[in-house]
Design an enzyme around this catalytic site. Structure first.
Site, short mmCIF file in Angstrom:
data_model
loop_
_atom_site.label_atom_id
_atom_site.label_comp_id
_atom_site.label_asym_id
_atom_site.label_seq_id
_atom_site.Cartn_x
_atom_site.Cartn_y
_atom_site.Cartn_z
N GLY B 20 -3.77 3.40 -5.63
CA GLY B 20 -3.35 3.71 -6.81
C GLY B 20 -3.31 2.22 -7.68
O GLY B 20 -2.70 1.38 -7.41
N GLY B 22 -2.46 2.47 -11.17
CA GLY B 22 -1.82 2.91 -12.38
C GLY B 22 -0.56 2.17 -12.80
O GLY B 22 -0.61 0.98 -12.79
N ASP B 44 -8.55 3.36 -6.50
CA ASP B 44 -8.12 4.19 -7.45
C ASP B 44 -9.45 4.92 -7.93
O ASP B 44 -10.60 4.24 -8.00
CB ASP B 44 -7.59 3.44 -8.23
CG ASP B 44 -6.68 4.30 -9.57
OD1 ASP B 44 -5.49 4.20 -9.60
OD2 ASP B 44 -7.11 5.55 -9.80
N ASN B 52 -2.47 4.89 -21.11
CA ASN B 52 -2.01 4.09 -20.08
C ASN B 52 -1.66 2.65 -20.61
O ASN B 52 -0.91 2.00 -19.86
CB ASN B 52 -3.30 3.67 -19.06
CG ASN B 52 -3.95 4.78 -18.55
OD1 ASN B 52 -4.92 5.16 -18.11
ND2 ASN B 52 -3.01 6.19 -18.32
N ASN B 54 0.37 1.49 -22.72
CA ASN B 54 1.74 1.10 -23.10
C ASN B 54 2.33 0.48 -21.68
O ASN B 54 3.50 -0.25 -21.64
CB ASN B 54 2.42 2.20 -23.90
CG ASN B 54 2.93 3.01 -22.47
OD1 ASN B 54 2.25 3.51 -21.49
ND2 ASN B 54 4.38 3.46 -22.75
N LEU B 115 1.09 14.47 -4.91
CA LEU B 115 1.61 14.86 -3.66
C LEU B 115 0.62 14.85 -2.68
O LEU B 115 0.70 14.37 -1.39
CB LEU B 115 2.43 16.06 -3.77
CG LEU B 115 3.01 16.66 -2.60
CD1 LEU B 115 4.18 15.75 -1.96
CD2 LEU B 115 3.65 18.24 -2.76
N ALA B 117 -2.32 13.41 -2.26
CA ALA B 117 -2.89 12.00 -1.91
C ALA B 117 -1.75 11.35 -1.09
O ALA B 117 -2.24 10.69 -0.16
CB ALA B 117 -3.34 11.10 -3.18
N CYS B 169 6.41 38.41 -13.44
CA CYS B 169 6.87 39.42 -14.43
C CYS B 169 7.76 38.64 -15.57
O CYS B 169 7.75 39.03 -16.52
CB CYS B 169 7.69 40.33 -13.77
SG CYS B 169 9.24 39.82 -13.11
#
Ligand SMILES: [Zn+2]
Lengths: 330, 639
Positions: B20, B22, B44, B52, B54, B115, B117, B169
């Site tokens: 990752g 990120g 990644d 991204n 910020n 979850l 990965a 429902c």
């Protein structure tokens, strides 16, 4: 994508976030709201002393989108200064001859084109009250105890509230001091909005609280940092100018201070002092932690969102605890 | 020269894998590089997006669209040119990242957003016997955990909160919250109008006897050849917000104890002005870029944080529908909801709001509806920076094999016992964990009705998180995914379509199935129990997997009131820092692991029932530790 100006809602003075800001800050607006983002974009932040922790802090608030950031550090870059600072390329041809503030400024500008980053020259103690009035937040680091106290007092003389922070990291430990003076904010508890009012002591007043009156489980780091600070001051050194050679003198000073303050010496472990004098250079993971917490606190103070910490924060990578202590006269 | 516990020698020889690049990943790569890690591999599959920027500070506007792993590498080499960073623009689930690949690393560091990965990496780390440091953040909350095979619990020792689902429902007939209306608008109405027509869809109100609305209803959604688009839009509007509500109202039983919804017809909220107005809108849509087509723009509405009136929502609804049919006609039939598709978000927001108005539920802005519909996880830079620092601290302890000092650390929004960063001892492995121990699972299933295909999709992939499964009954191979010989493909395909009891090696009550993932080197056994009937609402899969025996709990603590500090917002979440996470939403499950000294921390990486004693490292131990007498650091022993 075209940046036509979409409004995110207006406040009293008609300032608005642009579509560009909305897109860039989307994820954080979802955390603290558009109002807070607008306040951030109007805030002016001064930073004194560009070491690793402060570099981390600057990155965080530039990303968050403050209005402007002013850097002061006239020291010329040396290899040592670069060790935990990711804002400076370690290439002599790049850093040679430039001050730390200039080098960091160049890198920070790139992080967010919407934030004005600039450099001021000068010594912290020589800046007048007028100078501090240009800012909403003042963060000081890497300077003497007296310089910190003086800057804090100047901020307090102003009619507007200037949030003051002192930050220092040594070895794998870090400390943040916060002075928001008289800080009023509101928070939501379930459906109700509660008004909160926190009264902060100045740096000087906080440090003069007698040690024996502090609670028994007070962070040991608090005492250890005071011992070293006192030592540096007595020797006329700047923050961080200590080495293992000073250990016996530091331990002697600790003993004297503990006697004077009627505090058991076990509250200031020798091993901790040894760590702090042996390795005054910052430990990058701790810079990230302290710079992150400091960034978060400054964002809270500017935006008025969230409970700010009062008035010290300590982190030691040895035990992994990040502790808030309130040290103010009863 | 650093002091011993964080000495740099362990770091100098380390080879680490980061998964990752990120929000956490950018911070982590920077902190690893500064801390002297010489050899970092980073995987990644994502490319850089505007939202991204910020917090993913290694990326700039000019990098949008490029590989995160590669751009992150280049950015870090600028301030640490002499280290090795190997980027992989790839999915960590790709077969090249097998157990042998993982074995080359001293420690694996996760900065992932989903979850699936995380579970995959957990299994590879267990198989390769490489320690894993796992992390997650959302808003101001975050956590770091350490997983070392045989020493601490694995990532899957505690069942993870399931993705939030709602009874059908509630969505189709009795919404009570705005999110129900959003799910209806997105998963039912949007899918019905613009998605795959062959997909099953519960859009039409079901009456209590289970009968669906009459056959000719299908025709309502089909636009007749040459049907005027505005007329078609109003027909859809009146059908779903008017007629369907009337139909639902006719079932008195449903509304006995509920607020009765009110049908909304387009003529009630819109006068005839609309037809004329829409005629004048064409000139506003000069841009041909499909993602910039916007009903808000063509109606001159600008603020995504405004809450629109019912009339404004109705206008947006009709305009968005019109734009889809006039500007994006080619996509109709294959559209899926995408939070970055402005027109889709506008349509879903307006539809959800009109339905909300019908049911007396407060309306929401587009900004809010987009967050709900897109499962957008809140993210700020500061938390990611703090968490990355904590990951590196744990990684160094792992490299030094300093087992006694491993900690899981929670980053809190509100301090608990004066702590914003709270370290706790890692848990021991769960002895009945189906992943890191060899405990068999059991599955209740109708072996005469469920096909092997259902078992593969609903259990092996969805529940067990396997990527390339192989299924065996005794020593007979029933199914294998991935590279398979040609002659077997046909056999496996045929098996998939068979019900369990009729497989070449019949699977009935009492059979033990072995399911294996070759890539994850993960095997588990499943005891089959035949069961005839399942509850359609509560057990929609038509099968029930069990086997996570709940650990012995300190259940006495359960009912004690919360002592101090911990508020609901302290609930931590497992999954997080997510852009693409279409599966897990913010799971602020409020479960408590009990802390001694009347302190509660709510944390979310375990199920509510899971309660264990957590030991907070006590202040009094500081001296002991600093004096170097680590053994007397009295703690629950790690096995
Ligand atoms: Zn396990």
């Amino acid at each position: 994508m075209s940046w036509n100006r979409l409004r995110l809602g207006m406040d009293g003075d008609g300032e608005e976030l642009t579509a560009q800001e909305t897109a860039l800050y989307d994820r954080q607006i979802r955390v603290w709201g558009a109002d807070a983002q607008r306040r951030l974009s109007k805030a002016h932040v001064l930073v004194y002393g560009m070491k690793g922790t402060v570099a981390e802090f600057c990155k965080n608030i530039v990303l968050a989108g403050v209005g402007s950031l002013t850097l002061v550090d006239d020291r010329v870059a040396t290899e040592e200064a670069l060790s935990s600072n990711f804002l400076i390329p370690p290439v002599e041809s790049v850093y040679g001859g430039k001050t730390l503030a200039e080098l960091c400024c160049n890198s920070l500008k790139d992080f967010n084109p919407m934030v004005r980053v600039s450099v001021e020259k000068g010594d912290l103690s020589n800046f007048g009250v007028e100078f501090f009035s240009k800012f909403d937040v003042v963060v000081v680091s890497c300077c003497s105890l007296s310089a910190k106290k003086l800057a804090n007092d100047k901020c307090r003389k102003l009619s507007k509230r200037v949030a003051f922070y002192a930050v220092e990291c040594r070895d794998s430990c870090g400390e943040v001091f916060v002075d928001l003076q008289d800080y009023k904010y509101s928070k939501k508890k379930q459906e109700e909005t509660i008004g909160c009012d926190l009264k902060y002591p100045s740096f000087e007043d906080a440090l003069s609280v007698p040690w024996r009156t502090l609670h028994k489980r007070m962070s040991k780091l608090y005492f250890a940092m005071r011992v070293i600070e006192k030592f540096e001051e007595a020797e006329g050194r700047s923050a961080g100018e200590v080495s293992i050679a000073d250990l016996s003198a530091v331990l002697k000073l600790k003993k004297d201070l503990c006697i004077a303050q009627s505090l058991s010496e076990s509250h200031v472990p020798d091993a901790l002092l040894e760590r702090l004098v042996t390795n005054a250079t910052e430990f990058p993971p701790v810079c990230a932690v302290i710079g992150g917490i400091l960034g978060q606190e400054v964002i809270k103070a500017i935006s008025g969102k969230g409970d700010p910490l009062k008035n010290f924060f300590f982190f030691d990578a040895f035990d992994g605890k990040g502790i808030i202590e309130d040290i103010s006269a009863k | 020269m650093a002091s011993p516990p964080f000495s740099s020698c362990s770091v100098k020889d380390a080879k680490v894998l980061m998964v990752g690049a990120g929000g956490i990943g950018c911070e982590l790569l920077k902190t690893l590089a500064l801390s002297g890690f010489p050899d970092i591999h980073i995987i990644d599959m994502d490319t850089i997006e505007v939202s991204n920027l910020n917090r993913q500070f290694l990326f700039r506007q000019s990098h949008v669209g490029q590989s995160k792993a590669k751009v992150a590498r280049d950015a870090v080499l600028k301030f640490r040119p002499h280290i090795n960073i190997t980027p992989y623009h790839a999915n960590v689930k790709d077969p090249e990242f097998n157990v042998d690949f993982f074995k080359q690393f001293n420690v694996v560091l996760n900065g992932l957003d989903n979850l699936d990965a995380r579970r995959h990496v957990n299994r590879l780390c267990l198989a390769a016997n490489v320690p894993l440091v796992e992390s997650g953040t959302t808003g101001f909350l975050g956590q770091v955990t350490v997983h070392v095979k045989g020493r601490t619990e694995c990532y899957e020792c505690q069942p993870k909160p399931a993705p939030k689902t709602y009874p059908v429902c509630t969505i189709t007939s009795t919404p009570s919250k705005f999110v129900h209306c959003v799910v209806w608008a997105k998963d039912l109405l949007f899918a019905k109008l613009f998605g795959d027509k062959n997909q099953e869809n519960d859009l039409n109100v079901r009456s209590s006897d289970g009968a669906s609305s009459s056959e000719n209803v299908e025709d309502v959604f089909e636009r007749r050849k040459d049907e005027d688009i505005d007329q078609y839009g109003r027909k859809i509007f009146d059908h779903v917000f008017g007629y369907n509500i009337e139909l639902a109202l006719s079932n008195e039983e449903t509304w006995k104890n509920r607020h009765r919804p009110k049908p909304i017809y387009s003529k009630d909220v819109l006068s005839d002005e609309l037809a004329q107005q829409n005629g004048n809108l064409e000139k506003n849509n000069v841009c041909d870029d499909e993602l910039s087509v916007s009903a808000m723009a063509s109606l001159g509405m600008k603020n995504p944080q405004d809450i629109w009136s019912i009339r404004e929502n109705s206008r947006i609804f009709l305009e968005a529908l019109r734009l889809f049919f006039t500007k994006r006609e080619k996509e109709i039939g294959n559209l899926g909801f995408d939070k970055d598709d402005q027109l889709a978000v506008e349509f879903v927001t307006s539809a959800a709001n009109i339905r909300a108005a019908s049911f007396g539920i407060p309306l929401h802005s587009l900004f809010e509806a987009k967050g709900i519909a897109g499962n957008i996880v809140h993210a700020v830079a500061t938390t990611n920076a703090v968490i990355a620092g904590l990951i590196v601290i744990e990684a160094i302890k792992v490299l030094q094999n300093d087992i006694k000092n491993y900690r899981m650390t929670y980053c809190l929004e509100h301090p608990s016992r004066n702590m914003l960063l709270m370290p706790v001892e890692p848990f021991e492995p769960n002895k009945s964990c189906y992943v890191c121990s060899e405990t068999p699972l059991s599955l209740e299933i109708n072996t005469n009705r469920s096909k092997l295909k259902d078992f593969v999709e609903k259990i092996v992939k969805a529940k067990l998180g396997m990527n390339l499964p192989l299924i065996m009954c005794a020593s007979n191979l029933l199914y294998e995914a991935g590279d398979v010989e040609d002659d077997m493909i046909a056999i496996y395909e045929a098996n998939l379509e068979k019900v369990l009891a009729e497989l070449p090696s019949p699977v009935t009550g009492g059979t033990m199935l072995t399911v294996e993932d070759m890539q994850q080197e993960f095997v588990c056994n499943i005891n089959i129990k035949h069961r005839e009937e399942f509850d359609e609402e509560k057990e929609p899969d038509g099968m029930v997997l069990s086997g996570w025996t709940q650990p012995v709990s300190a259940a006495e603590n359960k009912d004690k009131s919360v002592g101090n500090g911990a508020s609901p917002s302290d609930a931590l979440v497992t999954a997080v820092e997510s852009e693409k996470n279409d599966e897990i939403t913010v799971v602020s499950t409020l479960k408590k692991r009990k802390l001694p000294e009347e302190t509660d921390i709510s944390c979310a990486d375990a199920e509510a029932k899971h309660q264990k004693q957590l030991e907070v490292i006590d202040d009094e131990d500081d001296l002991v530790m600093l004096d170097g007498d680590l053994d007397s650091f009295k703690k629950r022993k790690l096995s």
